[in-house]
Write a protein that holds these residues in place. Structure first.
Motif, short mmCIF file in Angstrom:
data_model
loop_
_atom_site.label_atom_id
_atom_site.label_comp_id
_atom_site.label_asym_id
_atom_site.label_seq_id
_atom_site.Cartn_x
_atom_site.Cartn_y
_atom_site.Cartn_z
N ARG A 79 0.58 -1.00 -0.09
CA ARG A 79 0.17 -0.29 0.39
C ARG A 79 0.76 0.93 0.56
N VAL A 80 1.83 1.29 1.10
CA VAL A 80 2.79 2.74 0.51
C VAL A 80 3.25 2.67 -0.54
N LEU A 84 1.08 4.05 -2.84
CA LEU A 84 0.24 5.11 -2.81
C LEU A 84 1.63 6.42 -3.26
N ALA A 85 2.80 5.73 -2.94
CA ALA A 85 4.30 6.28 -3.00
C ALA A 85 4.04 7.00 -4.70
N LEU A 86 3.99 5.99 -5.66
CA LEU A 86 4.19 5.56 -7.57
C LEU A 86 2.78 6.68 -7.79
N MET A 108 -5.45 13.16 -5.02
CA MET A 108 -5.63 12.07 -4.50
C MET A 108 -5.00 11.32 -3.47
N ALA A 109 -3.51 10.68 -4.15
CA ALA A 109 -2.76 10.19 -3.57
C ALA A 109 -2.17 10.82 -2.61
N ARG A 110 -2.00 11.93 -1.56
CA ARG A 110 -1.22 12.68 -1.73
C ARG A 110 -2.32 13.31 -0.42
#
Length: 271
Positions: free
Chosen positions: A166-167, A170-172, A183-185
């Motif tokens: 997950r981490v 989301l970083a990608l 959204m991811a940020r």
């Protein structure tokens, strides 16, 4: 003594345009309802001139990849197309467990399902019943890249995948410059989606995916042990199925399918 630079490997060969066009016609025919279409329709879809489409279809017919349908005005995919796929080795659990289970549950579910696995920040559709569901609005979804944060598939996988996956995902996604990256940020948004999905017990989106705004989709993870390896959805039309019907009829049916695939995949011997 001077030496000449070697040309990059990708520049050594030119594209075979006829092959590219033939494949374009096959893909277009595959996407049409029932895998059947005429010259004019295929020319419109592919942007290739009718005369060229006709020549390509006749070449494909001579190789057994398509055949005439009904009065000869239409073409259909031939058995040789399926034979070509026999050398393809996909994820074993998808071919051996998930695909038969999805077909077996189609009568009860009626609406189409997609099974997807994560890849480079997207969910990639690996198996689908869109091509056989009478209620499908799409006929060819295998291979489609589904956005992670606005789809039930992506939300289901993200909510139950391993923490390190997950981490990393989301970083990608956070590196992107589009709405998905924004959204991811947004840590609060991501935490809320995951919290609500886990509390509900399944993922859901109601038109948040802009290109599928008329769709309500529910999704469950496919798990080995505690962690998701993929996800499966059910795609419904907003104006046809009520929220109550989704919750009382379709959620239990899809949960049963997802649990069955997870259990069979977990217990199957893997070499």
């Amino acid at each position: 003594m001077a030496t000449s630079a070697r040309a990059p490997q990708e520049h050594l060969y030119r594209e075979v345009r006829g092959l590219s066009r033939g494949l374009a016609v096959l893909r277009a025919l595959n996407a049409l309802p029932g895998g059947i279409g005429g010259v004019v329709e295929l020319a419109r879809v592919t942007g290739i001139h009718r005369t060229t489409v006709k020549r390509l279809l006749e070449t494909l017919r001579s190789e057994g990849l398509v055949h005439h349908k009904d009065d000869g005005a239409s073409y259909a995919l031939g058995f040789e197309v399926r034979r070509l796929s026999e050398g393809y080795v996909g994820a074993d659990w998808i071919d051996r467990v998930a695909a038969p289970a999805m077909r077996a549950h189609l009568r009860a579910l009626s609406w189409p399902s997609d099974l997807a696995t994560p890849d480079a920040g997207f969910m990639i559709v690996r198996e689908s019943t869109h091509r056989v569901s009478m209620l499908s609005q799409h006929r060819a979804t295998i291979g489609i890249r589904i956005p992670m944060l606005v789809s039930s598939l992506g939300r289901a996988w993200l909510s139950w995948c391993a923490e390190e996956e997950r981490v990393a995902t989301l970083a990608l996604l956070a590196q992107r410059t589009d709405a998905i990256g924004e959204m991811a940020r947004d840590g609060g948004y991501v935490k809320r989606i995951i919290r609500e999905t886990r509390r509900r017990g399944y993922a859901m989106n109601r038109g948040e995916w802009a290109s599928e705004s008329s769709v309500t989709a529910i999704g469950f993870p496919i798990r080995i042990g505690e962690h998701a390896i993929g996800a499966i959805n059910l795609v419904l039309q907003n104006n046809v199925v009520s929220d109550r019907e989704v919750a009382t009829r379709y959620v239990p049916l899809l949960r049963q399918l997802a649990d069955g695939i997870s259990e069979a995949t977990s217990s199957a011997p893997r070499g």
